[in-house]
Design a protein around this motif. Structure first.
Motif, PDB file in Angstrom:
ATOM      1  N   UNK A 100       0.816  -1.211   0.000  1.00 19.56           N
ATOM      2  CA  UNK A 100       0.000   0.000   0.000  1.00 19.56           C
ATOM      3  C   UNK A 100       0.851   1.263   0.000  1.00 19.56           C
ATOM      4  N   UNK A 101       2.046   1.178  -0.593  1.00 19.70           N
ATOM      5  CA  UNK A 101       2.886   2.345  -0.814  1.00 19.70           C
ATOM      6  C   UNK A 101       2.604   2.896  -2.212  1.00 19.70           C
ATOM      7  N   UNK A 102       2.855   4.168  -2.418  1.00 16.06           N
ATOM      8  CA  UNK A 102       2.726   4.749  -3.753  1.00 16.06           C
ATOM      9  C   UNK A 102       4.108   5.191  -4.203  1.00 16.06           C
ATOM     10  N   UNK A 103       4.621   4.520  -5.241  1.00 12.54           N
ATOM     11  CA  UNK A 103       5.987   4.727  -5.722  1.00 12.54           C
ATOM     12  C   UNK A 103       5.921   5.110  -7.191  1.00 12.54           C
ATOM     13  N   UNK A 104       6.364   6.302  -7.528  1.00 11.97           N
ATOM     14  CA  UNK A 104       6.369   6.766  -8.908  1.00 11.97           C
ATOM     15  C   UNK A 104       7.707   6.440  -9.547  1.00 11.97           C
ATOM     16  N   UNK A 105       7.663   5.760 -10.683  1.00 10.32           N
ATOM     17  CA  UNK A 105       8.876   5.350 -11.385  1.00 10.32           C
ATOM     18  C   UNK A 105       8.963   6.097 -12.709  1.00 10.32           C
ATOM     19  N   UNK A 106      10.106   6.740 -12.946  1.00  8.33           N
ATOM     20  CA  UNK A 106      10.339   7.446 -14.195  1.00  8.33           C
ATOM     21  C   UNK A 106      11.209   6.645 -15.140  1.00  8.33           C
ATOM     22  N   UNK A 165       4.939  16.104 -11.000  1.00  7.27           N
ATOM     23  CA  UNK A 165       5.616  14.887 -10.560  1.00  7.27           C
ATOM     24  C   UNK A 165       4.913  13.657 -11.111  1.00  7.27           C
ATOM     25  N   UNK A 166       3.602  13.673 -11.068  1.00  8.60           N
ATOM     26  CA  UNK A 166       2.837  12.553 -11.589  1.00  8.60           C
ATOM     27  C   UNK A 166       3.046  12.412 -13.093  1.00  8.60           C
ATOM     28  N   UNK A 167       3.031  13.539 -13.810  1.00 11.26           N
ATOM     29  CA  UNK A 167       3.183  13.500 -15.266  1.00 11.26           C
ATOM     30  C   UNK A 167       4.548  12.970 -15.690  1.00 11.26           C
ATOM     31  N   UNK A 168       5.561  13.180 -14.846  1.00 11.38           N
ATOM     32  CA  UNK A 168       6.913  12.729 -15.178  1.00 11.38           C
ATOM     33  C   UNK A 168       7.097  11.232 -14.996  1.00 11.38           C
ATOM     34  N   UNK A 169       6.139  10.567 -14.357  1.00 13.67           N
ATOM     35  CA  UNK A 169       6.264   9.128 -14.083  1.00 13.67           C
ATOM     36  C   UNK A 169       5.805   8.313 -15.273  1.00 13.67           C
ATOM     37  N   UNK A 170       6.374   7.108 -15.389  1.00 11.44           N
ATOM     38  CA  UNK A 170       5.963   6.166 -16.427  1.00 11.44           C
ATOM     39  C   UNK A 170       5.068   5.068 -15.877  1.00 11.44           C
ATOM     40  N   UNK A 171       5.318   4.695 -14.645  1.00 10.81           N
ATOM     41  CA  UNK A 171       4.505   3.650 -14.024  1.00 10.81           C
ATOM     42  C   UNK A 171       4.474   3.871 -12.525  1.00 10.81           C
ATOM     43  N   UNK A 172       3.575   3.162 -11.860  1.00  9.22           N
ATOM     44  CA  UNK A 172       3.478   3.181 -10.406  1.00  9.22           C
ATOM     45  C   UNK A 172       3.759   1.787  -9.871  1.00  9.22           C
ATOM     46  N   UNK A 173       4.343   1.753  -8.697  1.00 10.18           N
ATOM     47  CA  UNK A 173       4.486   0.513  -7.956  1.00 10.18           C
ATOM     48  C   UNK A 173       3.821   0.702  -6.606  1.00 10.18           C
TER      49      UNK A 173
END
Length: 523
Positions: A100-106, A165-173
């Motif tokens: 239940x963590x939100x991790x933004x991956x670029x 920040x959200x727009x710069x991400x490609x996927x979420x983990x």
């Protein structure tokens, strides 16, 4: 096996030599690595910690890169005890970790810190989502009530407050172990147990709730691939192999979120066993024989329904946001960080009932048996006779009261409660828990290793090592505790007061939150 389909001859050859797995657990406080044999023995282990950041009220964050550094350090400790680089009998790497963590991956790595499960900054977004979708409809889709701790609300928070920040991400983990898996093999995935904590999974169909995301304008293209627990998601990259000093092309198994791995690791992967996890956070859980939708959450029940590694089953869990973390806080702020053994000795010098002091363990809000992100910890009953020993013992008793409320909430009728997690190492705390619960307490051997053991069992079942999620002789009991009649009588009356206080103070907690009090900057 899936790694056969990956076309790696090395992976196929290992199948005949399978005897051991590397198991990683990326927890709330640190990363654990273990070398686990097919018969369940832990042949070597290592551990490294990392920092949690609280930049503002209700915010809880960690650096994913710190998880990776801790993983390297923990594996190096294992490598110092076993020659992993030359091992021909390694079946692969399996994983578990905080969910239940939100991790933004670029493009290259994560973008900013991970927002942790205990972060409740998105309270207004949770209310908005509940209003737009409907609380009952959310439960029907996700199997659970959605609040400020859910990824659905946190994603919406990012959409509103940090769109760049959200727009710069490609996927979420959505799990710390999923990030480590990505570092190991480059593939973004999510096991179903972790997914079922997020508010993004349609629990009935075991698929992402894409219709729900579309209603909220959230981009489903950022979702990782759903992968069943135990399935191979790729092989160790050349870079990761060199960094970790491991054999190249080693299969990487999805594993499962820490709750599922711990459930399996304590022997509760099959029905009729209840267990308590006492770590930084905590819960009581079991695998029910019935996984029908009728058993899913109700609006205020505080019970979560998570997907079992077996996709036809569920795990029922009543969680605490902060369990052993209360003692960590008390040790740091009251007992001068004297160490766990010293805290236990100090608490043992106080009488049963802590001279009338009662502690409510809601340092970061609470999920169960009530949902309230505004709830806060407090001491009740202080006097000029109160000692430091009373304060430390009251924390142990208060956390134990909370576990009793969870046990009752689940309607558990088991005669024994199995316990794992770092807190199980305290003989005093386990006796307090037995006295408060009024049930026998069975501490599983090596309780701090339940998650790595469970992750290995999950992968081992995929490899054909085991026929069930509870292989025989894998769950020895180290110590047993029976309720002491005189102490149980004292705690019975204290528990009634504890439950009354929990209810009566909720209004005050809300008013304190409305004041907008935050910690002043350091001088």
């Amino acid at each position: 096996m899936e790694f056969d389909a990956l076309g790696t001859a090395l992976g196929r050859n290992r199948l005949a030599l399978v005897q051991k797995l590397i198991s990683l657990d990326i927890g709330t406080s640190g990363a654990k690595a273990a070398l686990v044999a097919q018969d369940g023995r832990l042949l070597a282990s290592g551990y490294a910690s990392y920092e949690t950041h609280n930049p503002a009220d209700y915010r809880v964050e960690q650096e994913p890169q710190a998880w990776w550094r801790a993983t390297q350090e923990a594996l190096a400790q294992v490598g110092a005890r076993a020659n992993l680089a030359a091992a021909a009998d390694l079946a692969g790497i399996t994983l578990s970790g905080q969910m239940q963590d939100l991790i933004l991956v670029g493009a290259d790595d994560t973008i900013g810190r991970a927002i942790l499960y205990s972060d409740t900054r998105s309270r207004s977004e949770a209310e908005e989502i509940s209003s737009r979708i409907g609380a009952d409809r959310l439960i029907r889709i996700t199997g659970n009530t959605q609040d400020a701790s859910s990824l659905l609300a946190k994603w919406r928070w990012l959409d509103i407050h940090e769109p760049d920040r959200l727009a710069a991400s490609r996927t979420m983990l959505f799990g710390a172990h999923s990030y480590i898996a990505w570092r190991l093999c480059g593939n973004a995935s999510c096991d179903h147990t972790t997914a079922s904590t997020t508010g993004l999974l349609d629990l009935g169909s075991n698929a992402w709730a894409t219709d729900l995301l579309e209603m909220l304008g959230l981009d489903r293209q950022r979702l990782p691939r759903l992968t069943p627990a135990g399935e191979s998601i790729g092989t160790l990259s050349a870079l990761a192999a060199r960094t970790l000093m491991l054999p190249p092309d080693l299969p990487v198994f999805t594993g499962a979120g820490d709750l599922a791995a711990t459930t399996v690791g304590v022997g509760a992967g099959e029905p009729h066993r209840f267990y308590c996890y006492l770590g930084t956070s905590g819960w009581i859980a079991s695998t029910p024989p019935d996984s029908a939708e009728s058993s899913w959450a109700t609006a205020e029940s505080g019970v979560f329904t998570l997907r079992h590694p077996d996709l036809q089953r569920v795990i029922r869990v009543a969680p605490m946001l902060t369990a052993g973390g209360n003692l960590d806080w008390a040790g740091a702020e009251i007992a001068n960080n004297e160490g766990y053994a010293s805290h236990n000795a100090t608490a043992a010098s106080a009488p049963v009932g802590s001279n009338g002091v009662i502690y409510l363990p809601y340092l970061a809000g609470e999920r169960s048996p009530f949902r309230d992100p505004n709830a806060r910890a407090c001491y009740i009953g202080l006097s000029n006779q109160t000692t430091r020993a009373d304060l430390i013992r009251a924390v142990m008793e208060g956390v134990s009261f909370a576990y009793r409320s969870l046990f009752e909430l689940l309607g558990a009728n088991a005669e024994k409660l199995y316990v794992v997690g770092g807190g199980a190492k305290s003989t005093l705390w386990m006796q307090i828990l037995a006295d408060v619960m009024g049930h026998d307490i069975e501490v599983v051997a090596e309780p701090e290793n339940a998650a790595v053991r469970g992750a290995a069992i999950i992968a081992g079942r995929e490899l054909g090592w085991y026929k069930t999620y509870a292989p025989p002789d894998h769950f020895p009991v180290a110590r047993s505790y029976q309720p002491q009649e005189s102490s149980a009588a004292v705690y019975s009356s204290r528990y009634s007061i504890y439950m009354d206080l929990s209810l009566q103070l909720r209004s005050a907690f809300g008013k304190i939150s409305d004041l907008g009090i935050s910690s002043p900057p350091p001088a």
